[in-house]
Design a protein around this motif. Sequence first.
Motif, PDB file in Angstrom:
ATOM      1  N   ALA A 196       8.979   4.139   0.473  1.00 33.45           N
ATOM      2  CA  ALA A 196       8.186   2.927   0.269  1.00 33.45           C
ATOM      3  C   ALA A 196       7.324   3.114  -0.976  1.00 33.45           C
ATOM      4  CB  ALA A 196       7.316   2.652   1.487  1.00 33.45           C
ATOM      5  N   PHE A 197       7.213   2.045  -1.744  1.00 25.36           N
ATOM      6  CA  PHE A 197       6.488   2.081  -3.001  1.00 25.36           C
ATOM      7  C   PHE A 197       5.521   0.901  -3.062  1.00 25.36           C
ATOM      8  CE2 PHE A 197      10.742   3.783  -3.522  1.00 25.36           C
ATOM      9  CZ  PHE A 197      10.493   5.030  -4.074  1.00 25.36           C
ATOM     10  N   PHE A 198       4.234   1.203  -3.141  1.00 29.75           N
ATOM     11  CA  PHE A 198       3.211   0.185  -3.343  1.00 29.75           C
ATOM     12  C   PHE A 198       2.846   0.170  -4.822  1.00 29.75           C
ATOM     13  CE2 PHE A 198       2.618   1.083   1.141  1.00 29.75           C
ATOM     14  CZ  PHE A 198       2.297  -0.156   1.679  1.00 29.75           C
ATOM     15  N   GLN A 199       2.600  -1.026  -5.359  1.00 29.20           N
ATOM     16  CA  GLN A 199       2.259  -1.141  -6.777  1.00 29.20           C
ATOM     17  C   GLN A 199       1.274  -2.280  -6.971  1.00 29.20           C
ATOM     18  OE1 GLN A 199       5.504  -0.762  -9.591  1.00 29.20           O
ATOM     19  NE2 GLN A 199       4.782  -2.581 -10.672  1.00 29.20           N
TER      20      GLN A 199
ATOM     21  N   ALA B 100      -8.695   0.263  -4.931  1.00 33.10           N
ATOM     22  CA  ALA B 100      -9.303  -0.310  -3.722  1.00 33.10           C
ATOM     23  C   ALA B 100      -8.305  -1.197  -2.978  1.00 33.10           C
ATOM     24  CB  ALA B 100     -10.561  -1.105  -4.092  1.00 33.10           C
ATOM     25  N   ILE B 101      -7.508  -1.963  -3.720  1.00 38.06           N
ATOM     26  CA  ILE B 101      -6.477  -2.799  -3.102  1.00 38.06           C
ATOM     27  C   ILE B 101      -5.475  -1.917  -2.353  1.00 38.06           C
ATOM     28  CG2 ILE B 101      -4.483  -4.260  -3.643  1.00 38.06           C
ATOM     29  CD1 ILE B 101      -6.220  -5.455  -5.961  1.00 38.06           C
ATOM     30  N   LEU B 102      -5.035  -0.851  -2.997  1.00 38.22           N
ATOM     31  CA  LEU B 102      -4.063   0.050  -2.379  1.00 38.22           C
ATOM     32  C   LEU B 102      -4.661   0.779  -1.177  1.00 38.22           C
ATOM     33  CD1 LEU B 102      -2.515   1.392  -5.680  1.00 38.22           C
ATOM     34  CD2 LEU B 102      -1.351  -0.028  -3.975  1.00 38.22           C
ATOM     35  N   ASP B 103      -5.889   1.259  -1.320  1.00 38.23           N
ATOM     36  CA  ASP B 103      -6.548   1.951  -0.202  1.00 38.23           C
ATOM     37  C   ASP B 103      -6.654   1.040   1.013  1.00 38.23           C
ATOM     38  OD1 ASP B 103      -6.911   4.240  -1.735  1.00 38.23           O
ATOM     39  OD2 ASP B 103      -9.001   3.779  -2.235  1.00 38.23           O
ATOM     40  N   ALA B 104      -7.032  -0.212   0.790  1.00 36.86           N
ATOM     41  CA  ALA B 104      -7.245  -1.144   1.901  1.00 36.86           C
ATOM     42  C   ALA B 104      -5.957  -1.396   2.673  1.00 36.86           C
ATOM     43  CB  ALA B 104      -7.818  -2.459   1.376  1.00 36.86           C
ATOM     44  N   VAL B 105      -4.860  -1.632   1.975  1.00 38.62           N
ATOM     45  CA  VAL B 105      -3.618  -1.926   2.689  1.00 38.62           C
ATOM     46  C   VAL B 105      -3.089  -0.685   3.399  1.00 38.62           C
ATOM     47  CG1 VAL B 105      -1.997  -1.569   0.767  1.00 38.62           C
ATOM     48  CG2 VAL B 105      -1.448  -3.209   2.591  1.00 38.62           C
ATOM     49  N   LEU B 106      -3.223   0.478   2.802  1.00 38.28           N
ATOM     50  CA  LEU B 106      -2.736   1.693   3.463  1.00 38.28           C
ATOM     51  C   LEU B 106      -3.542   2.032   4.713  1.00 38.28           C
ATOM     52  CD1 LEU B 106      -1.819   3.719   0.289  1.00 38.28           C
ATOM     53  CD2 LEU B 106      -0.247   3.103   2.141  1.00 38.28           C
ATOM     54  N   ARG B 107      -4.814   1.664   4.742  1.00 40.25           N
ATOM     55  CA  ARG B 107      -5.632   1.894   5.945  1.00 40.25           C
ATOM     56  C   ARG B 107      -5.164   1.041   7.120  1.00 40.25           C
ATOM     57  NH1 ARG B 107     -10.096   2.178   2.316  1.00 40.25           N
ATOM     58  NH2 ARG B 107     -10.440  -0.044   2.639  1.00 40.25           N
ATOM     59  N   GLU B 108      -4.467  -0.053   6.853  1.00 37.60           N
ATOM     60  CA  GLU B 108      -4.010  -0.963   7.907  1.00 37.60           C
ATOM     61  C   GLU B 108      -2.786  -0.456   8.659  1.00 37.60           C
ATOM     62  OE1 GLU B 108      -5.243  -4.082   9.041  1.00 37.60           O
ATOM     63  OE2 GLU B 108      -6.949  -3.184   7.981  1.00 37.60           O
ATOM     64  N   VAL B 109      -2.048   0.440   8.067  1.00 37.32           N
ATOM     65  CA  VAL B 109      -0.771   0.866   8.639  1.00 37.32           C
ATOM     66  C   VAL B 109      -0.991   1.969   9.671  1.00 37.32           C
ATOM     67  CG1 VAL B 109       1.502   1.821   8.110  1.00 37.32           C
ATOM     68  CG2 VAL B 109       0.402   0.253   6.488  1.00 37.32           C
ATOM     69  N   ARG B 110      -0.428   1.747  10.875  1.00 37.92           N
ATOM     70  CA  ARG B 110      -0.472   2.724  11.957  1.00 37.92           C
ATOM     71  C   ARG B 110       0.934   2.917  12.481  1.00 37.92           C
ATOM     72  NH1 ARG B 110      -4.211   4.236   9.919  1.00 37.92           N
ATOM     73  NH2 ARG B 110      -6.373   3.828  10.389  1.00 37.92           N
TER      74      ARG B 110
ATOM     75  N   ARG C 119       1.376   3.854  -5.537  1.00 34.61           N
ATOM     76  CA  ARG C 119       1.314   4.822  -4.446  1.00 34.61           C
ATOM     77  C   ARG C 119       2.734   4.980  -3.921  1.00 34.61           C
ATOM     78  NH1 ARG C 119      -4.175   4.489  -2.302  1.00 34.61           N
ATOM     79  NH2 ARG C 119      -5.427   4.568  -4.201  1.00 34.61           N
ATOM     80  N   VAL C 120       3.161   6.205  -3.800  1.00 36.89           N
ATOM     81  CA  VAL C 120       4.490   6.523  -3.294  1.00 36.89           C
ATOM     82  C   VAL C 120       4.311   7.066  -1.883  1.00 36.89           C
ATOM     83  CG1 VAL C 120       6.559   7.918  -3.633  1.00 36.89           C
ATOM     84  CG2 VAL C 120       5.289   7.046  -5.629  1.00 36.89           C
ATOM     85  N   VAL C 121       4.954   6.439  -0.930  1.00 43.47           N
ATOM     86  CA  VAL C 121       4.849   6.864   0.463  1.00 43.47           C
ATOM     87  C   VAL C 121       5.827   8.007   0.682  1.00 43.47           C
ATOM     88  CG1 VAL C 121       5.142   6.165   2.867  1.00 43.47           C
ATOM     89  CG2 VAL C 121       4.100   4.588   1.206  1.00 43.47           C
ATOM     90  N   MET C 122       5.318   9.111   1.194  1.00 42.09           N
ATOM     91  CA  MET C 122       6.132  10.301   1.429  1.00 42.09           C
ATOM     92  C   MET C 122       6.821  10.254   2.799  1.00 42.09           C
ATOM     93  SD  MET C 122       5.507  11.569  -1.434  1.00 42.09           S
ATOM     94  CE  MET C 122       6.273  13.163  -1.372  1.00 42.09           C
TER      95      MET C 122
END
Length: 122
Positions: free
Chosen positions: A104-107, A12-22, A43-46
């Motif tokens: 980019a790598f989210f953890q 949920a933490i990862l989903d929330a921050v990724l939804r913010e990026v445009r 989460r690994v950003v492609m």
Amino acid sequence: MDMQAAAERSDAILDAVLREVRPELRWTHGPTTVGSCDLTRRRVVMTDISAARRGNLLGVVDRFWRKNGYRMTAVNNDESFPAIYAQTRDGFSVSLRIGGEGQAFFQVDTPCVRESEVADST
């Protein structure tokens, strides 16, 4: 909280921050690692982030985490490998690290919780 609940909170933490990026980033689940009483979700950003846009991405994430009450714990201002680190109010450690080619790598690292089975991210 058991490990599965901690994994779901991490997602949920990862989903929330990724939804913010445009514009939206393409990403995939990284490996989940389980310790004796904690776990890590990734989460690994492609999408490769250009050198010109890396600061913007870090700024968006930093502002979102601060707005949500996260305490910033460290900032790496390295030109090639910038990163930010924070902690949620309930003890989850979060990070965004940028690799040299713009990866980019989210953890999220959980606090110590009760041992349980952990399902893979979906």
